[in-house]
Design a protein around this motif. Structure first.
Motif, short mmCIF file in Angstrom:
data_model
loop_
_atom_site.label_atom_id
_atom_site.label_comp_id
_atom_site.label_asym_id
_atom_site.label_seq_id
_atom_site.Cartn_x
_atom_site.Cartn_y
_atom_site.Cartn_z
N TRP A 140 4.07 5.50 -5.72
CA TRP A 140 3.89 5.40 -7.17
C TRP A 140 2.99 6.52 -7.68
O TRP A 140 3.15 7.01 -8.79
CB TRP A 140 3.28 4.04 -7.49
CG TRP A 140 3.63 3.49 -8.83
CD1 TRP A 140 4.35 4.10 -9.82
CD2 TRP A 140 3.26 2.21 -9.32
NE1 TRP A 140 4.46 3.27 -10.90
CE2 TRP A 140 3.80 2.10 -10.63
CE3 TRP A 140 2.54 1.15 -8.80
CZ2 TRP A 140 3.62 0.96 -11.42
CZ3 TRP A 140 2.37 0.02 -9.58
CH2 TRP A 140 2.90 -0.08 -10.86
N GLY A 141 2.03 6.93 -6.88
CA GLY A 141 1.09 7.95 -7.29
C GLY A 141 1.57 9.37 -7.10
O GLY A 141 0.86 10.32 -7.48
N ASP A 201 0.83 -1.21 0.00
CA ASP A 201 0.00 0.00 0.00
C ASP A 201 0.87 1.26 0.00
O ASP A 201 0.57 2.24 -0.69
CB ASP A 201 -0.92 0.00 1.22
CG ASP A 201 -2.03 -1.03 1.13
OD1 ASP A 201 -2.30 -1.53 0.01
OD2 ASP A 201 -2.62 -1.35 2.17
N ARG A 228 3.98 -5.39 -11.99
CA ARG A 228 3.04 -5.20 -10.89
C ARG A 228 3.74 -5.50 -9.57
O ARG A 228 4.58 -6.39 -9.49
CB ARG A 228 1.82 -6.11 -11.04
CG ARG A 228 1.03 -5.87 -12.31
CD ARG A 228 -0.24 -6.73 -12.38
NE ARG A 228 0.08 -8.14 -12.19
CZ ARG A 228 -0.40 -8.88 -11.18
NH1 ARG A 228 -1.19 -8.34 -10.27
NH2 ARG A 228 -0.07 -10.16 -11.08
N LEU A 229 3.40 -4.79 -8.52
CA LEU A 229 4.02 -5.00 -7.21
C LEU A 229 3.75 -6.41 -6.70
O LEU A 229 4.55 -6.96 -5.94
CB LEU A 229 3.49 -3.97 -6.21
CG LEU A 229 3.90 -2.51 -6.50
CD1 LEU A 229 3.15 -1.57 -5.58
CD2 LEU A 229 5.40 -2.34 -6.34
N CYS A 274 9.10 -0.29 -10.86
CA CYS A 274 7.95 -0.37 -11.77
C CYS A 274 7.94 0.93 -12.58
O CYS A 274 7.15 1.83 -12.32
CB CYS A 274 6.64 -0.53 -11.01
SG CYS A 274 6.57 -1.87 -9.83
N ARG A 290 2.32 1.78 -3.48
CA ARG A 290 1.35 2.35 -4.41
C ARG A 290 1.14 3.84 -4.14
O ARG A 290 0.93 4.63 -5.08
CB ARG A 290 0.04 1.57 -4.32
CG ARG A 290 0.05 0.27 -5.12
CD ARG A 290 -1.26 -0.47 -5.03
NE ARG A 290 -1.33 -1.25 -3.81
CZ ARG A 290 -0.86 -2.49 -3.68
NH1 ARG A 290 -0.27 -3.10 -4.71
NH2 ARG A 290 -0.95 -3.15 -2.53
#
Length: 264
Positions: free
Chosen positions: A101-102, A95, A142-143, A119, A98
């Protein structure tokens, strides 16, 4: 009596913007070993990267890697004992990854035991961490594809760490230890360098009072608080300088002075 030297790398042994150690360090490490003092890099870097950086002495030193999340005793790359590892909970680490990543303008890096996973299609970032920093790197789509335990999740922030830390800290600074590891890196682990150093000393049978440590940034704070003799680089954040009055300009100069005492 000092029995172990633990030193941060970037900003401490290597000025920011450079990629190699001073060659004069390696004879000092040999002399320290002859005087009964072990040496350990204490870094957010990967084991493979650190071994390449310390190649002339790699088999005779210890390694505190990934900000203390994994520790190695002396030995070859495939034979050195792992003294301790501190693994992040996979769901929470995913989490957090991600969330990084954002973030606009940031790159994500996830550290396993032997490989860093990215990624991204950003070849410049991959070149930085693989070719310049010397890490083993693997790109995943993908993670969920990560095949091993997660030790550290990092954000590479070329625009600086202040805004990413403000965005990530309220949610992720509690479950994990968040620390700036330089002007453009923000690291998250369950361990810190203080945790790692305690584990390293326990594995080696050395008292923390007999450790001398060097650092320059907030991810070194816990380590400097633990040891008998801690040096902060005099280029550090003024807030850190106020907290750690024992400071130096050159690690090598302090080691030379220590060796004069040990070899007298």
């Amino acid at each position: 009596m000092v029995k172990l030297i633990a030193s941060d790398i970037d900003g401490t042994l290597i000025p920011y913007g450079r990629e190699t150690l001073e060659p004069e360090l390696f004879p000092l490490i040999h002399r320290l070993r002859a005087a009964g003092v072990l040496f350990s890099p204490a870094s957010g870097r990967q084991y493979h990267s650190l071994r390449r950086l310390f190649a002339p002495v790699a088999d005779e030193i210890c390694f505190l890697c990934e900000n203390g999340a994994i520790l190695y005793g002396p030995g070859g790359e495939d034979t050195a004992p792992i003294l301790s590892r501190t693994v992040m909970a996979r769901a929470e680490a995913g989490d957090l990854a991600r969330a990084i990543w954002g973030l606009p303008g940031c790159e994500l890096m996830v550290s396993g035991v032997g490989t860093i996973y990215v990624c991204t299609e950003n070849e410049g970032f991959i070149h930085l961490i693989r070719d310049e920093k010397g890490n083993r790197v693997e790109r995943v789509e993908r993670l969920e594809e990560l095949p091993e335990e997660i030790l550290k999740v990092s954000a590479y922030c070329p625009g600086g760490t202040a805004a990413p830390a403000a965005a990530l800290g309220p949610r992720w600074g509690g479950p994990f230890r968040m620390a700036a590891a330089g002007p453009d890196w923000l690291d998250f682990t369950l361990a810190d360098k203080g945790t790692g150093l305690r584990g390293l000393c326990a594995g080696l049978g050395i008292s923390l009072a007999d450790v001398m440590a060097f650092g320059d940034n907030w991810n070194d704070e816990a380590m400097l608080e633990e040891v008998g003799t801690g040096y902060l680089m005099d280029t550090a954040d003024p807030v850190l300088r106020a907290k750690f009055p024992r400071q130096c300009r050159s690690v090598l100069a302090v080691l030379e002075d220590l060796l004069k005492e040990l070899e007298a």
